[in-house]
Design an enzyme around this catalytic site. Structure first.
Site, short mmCIF file in Angstrom:
data_model
loop_
_atom_site.label_atom_id
_atom_site.label_comp_id
_atom_site.label_asym_id
_atom_site.label_seq_id
_atom_site.Cartn_x
_atom_site.Cartn_y
_atom_site.Cartn_z
CD GLU A 263 -2.39 0.79 6.86
OE1 GLU A 263 -1.88 0.47 5.79
OE2 GLU A 263 -2.11 1.86 7.69
CB CYS A 300 -2.13 3.66 4.28
SG CYS A 300 -3.06 4.31 5.81
#
Length: 505
Positions: A263, A300
């Site tokens: 990720e 994020c």
């Protein structure tokens, strides 16, 4: 309890020294010395994980669920000590660490419940057809099986929920996979106290001690060695695009390539449709400012870009955003390196003639203050750097001239973790035009919300097309994340006594 770090690695139940030490760099409080990881320690941990797999990988779902719940209990028993060292190392507020601890224990228990139900096994049976012509059909059964030892990399921005006992570890252990964690050097003490909790759960439940190892950082070779070790069968990673891509390439170059579930971040664009902007420009601007600056923008899922149609309503939106950002005090960033990268990113934008500054602030050292810039859609599409993530409390407003230009801009984005539509009922036709574009670009599409705050539930997708993640078919949050560490196996013409016990209940 009072926690005094050992400064060692935990490898299959033993606390071991390394080759020298490195000093932690806390935001406040005392620094401690921690053993540097080595390739030899990686080898020991991976060999122990493989040995543990022969029992843990074939244990019952009830046994694994009990282990997961024991880890959660042991983390909660160390709650105050975890918060103390976690806030010292990261500079994150106490409330944030407490919430993240709850999320960490919650997802461990969620996976315990999930595997007890057994639905994740995707059991399928096609009965034999002995009289079928021109040839009989054999009985075929399918079930999901664990892949083997898994490597997990701790994340800098989530010292609990995405690190030592975070979502990757919880999913792997739930699947039946032993875990080797490469700790993040930004919060080694937090990693160590969580490892102590896992060690206590191992002793309590009697699972093989090789089911978990923590090797601290301080040496880039450790990360490279763990993803290249032949006994590791999958990798979970949360971090930067550059670091993740380098490890991904190493996984692909192995004699036996393995999946790398990375990720890697995102700018998470928001698209403000005309009627919503007319009705709620100020409210959306204030909400964006809060989402952009939460945890100093070190998430994020931070919405870093807002796309609006030029006009008076866009002016109201930007004015409200600037006003709200102006009230945000400097925040401490996770590490000196992250702070420097933020300052460099802010300076890089400020120097470009393709953008207009709306709010610029100066920050010193490890502190960060908000910044906001603006660009036209034409300039945004012509300058790839404007679409790159700046990790921290910085945003970019992109002004377009029409819905057609907004759709064109949406098509130009790279893969994202999230994309958001702000709309009212009268915007429905415009939203219908955007939805097919955005669902090709992002793993999660929102309406009238902000993407920070990722629910840990069955339906969550935290992933997306590259470069948001390295595997668009996976998620690192929610129960579906267990699929990363399983593989289907078909059993043909097996007598009942030879079938895996997963077929029996």
């Amino acid at each position: 309890m009072v926690f005094t770090p050992k400064g060692k690695h935990l490898v299959a139940g033993e606390w071991l020294d390394g080759a020298g030490t490195f000093a932690s760099t806390p935001a406040h409080g005392p620094s401690h010395e921690y053993a540097i990881g080595t390739v030899e320690l990686v080898n020991r941990a991976c060999e122990a994980a493989e040995e543990a797999f022969w029992s843990y990988g074939y244990s019952s779902r009830a046994e694994r669920a009990a282990f997961l719940r024991a880890i959660a209990d042991e983390i909660e028993a160390r709650a105050e000590a975890i918060t103390e060292i976690g806030t010292q190392e990261t500079g994150l507020p106490v409330a944030r660490l407490q919430g993240e601890r709850g999320r960490t224990t919650g997802q461990l228990r969620l996976f315990a419940d999930h595997i007890e139900k057994g639905d994740y096994l995707d059991r399928r049976v096609d009965a034999a057809l002995p009289d079928r012509q021109p040839a009989p059909r054999p009985e075929i059964r399918l079930v999901q099986r664990p892949v083997g030892p898994v490597a997990v990399f701790g994340a800098s921005n989530f010292p609990l929920a995405f690190s030592t006992a975070g979502g990757d570890t919880a999913a792997a252990l739930a699947a039946g996979c032993p875990v080797v964690v490469k700790g993040h050097s930004a919060h080694p003490g937090t990693g160590e106290i969580i490892a102590e909790a896992i060690e206590a759960a191992i002793r309590k439940t009697g699972v093989h001690p090789g089911v978990f190892s923590l090797i601290q950082g301080g040496n880039r070779q450790v990360g490279e060695a763990v993803v290249q070790h032949p006994l590791i069968k999958a990798v979970g990673f949360t971090g930067s695009l550059a670091g993740g891509r380098a490890l991904f390439n190493l996984c692909a170059a192995r004699p036996e390539p393995i999946p790398f579930f990375g990720e890697l971040g995102s700018v998470n664009p928001m698209f403000l449709l005309p009627e919503a902007l007319k009705a709620r420009a100020e409210t959306i601007g204030q909400g964006w400012a809060g989402s952009m600056t939460g945890s100093a923008g070190q998430l994020c899922t931070k919405p870093g870009i807002a796309v609006v149609i030029e006009g008076a309503d866009a002016d109201r939106f930007t004015a409200a955003t600037v006003e709200a950002l102006g009230k945000v005090q400097p925040q401490t960033m996770l590490t000196d390196g992250i702070a420097k990268a933020y300052h460099d990113g802010r300076a890089r934008l400020a120097e470009r003639n393709t953008v207009k500054p709306l709010l610029t602030t100066d920050s010193n050292g490890r502190d960060a203050s908000p910044n906001l810039f603006e660009a036209t859609g034409e300039r945004f599409l012509a300058d790839h750097a404007l679409g790159e993530e700046v990790f921290g409390p910085l945003g970019l407003v992109v002004r377009v001239g029409s819905l057609d230009e907004m759709e064109q801009l949406a098509r130009g984005f790279e893969g994202q973790l999230t994309a958001t539509i702000h709309m009212d009922a009268a915007d429905l036709d415009a939203a219908r035009r955007l939805r097919p574009v955005l669902e090709r670009k992002a793993g999660r599409v929102l309406v009238n919300g902000f993407p920070t705050g990722v629910e840990v539930v069955d339906s969550m997708v935290h992933g997306g097309p590259y470069p948001a993640s390295t595997n668009f078919g996976a998620t690192s949050v929610g129960t579906m994340s267990i699929r990363r560490f399983l593989r289907p196996v078909a059993y043909q013409n097996f007598p009942e006594g030879l079938l895996p016990t997963e077929f029996l209940g």
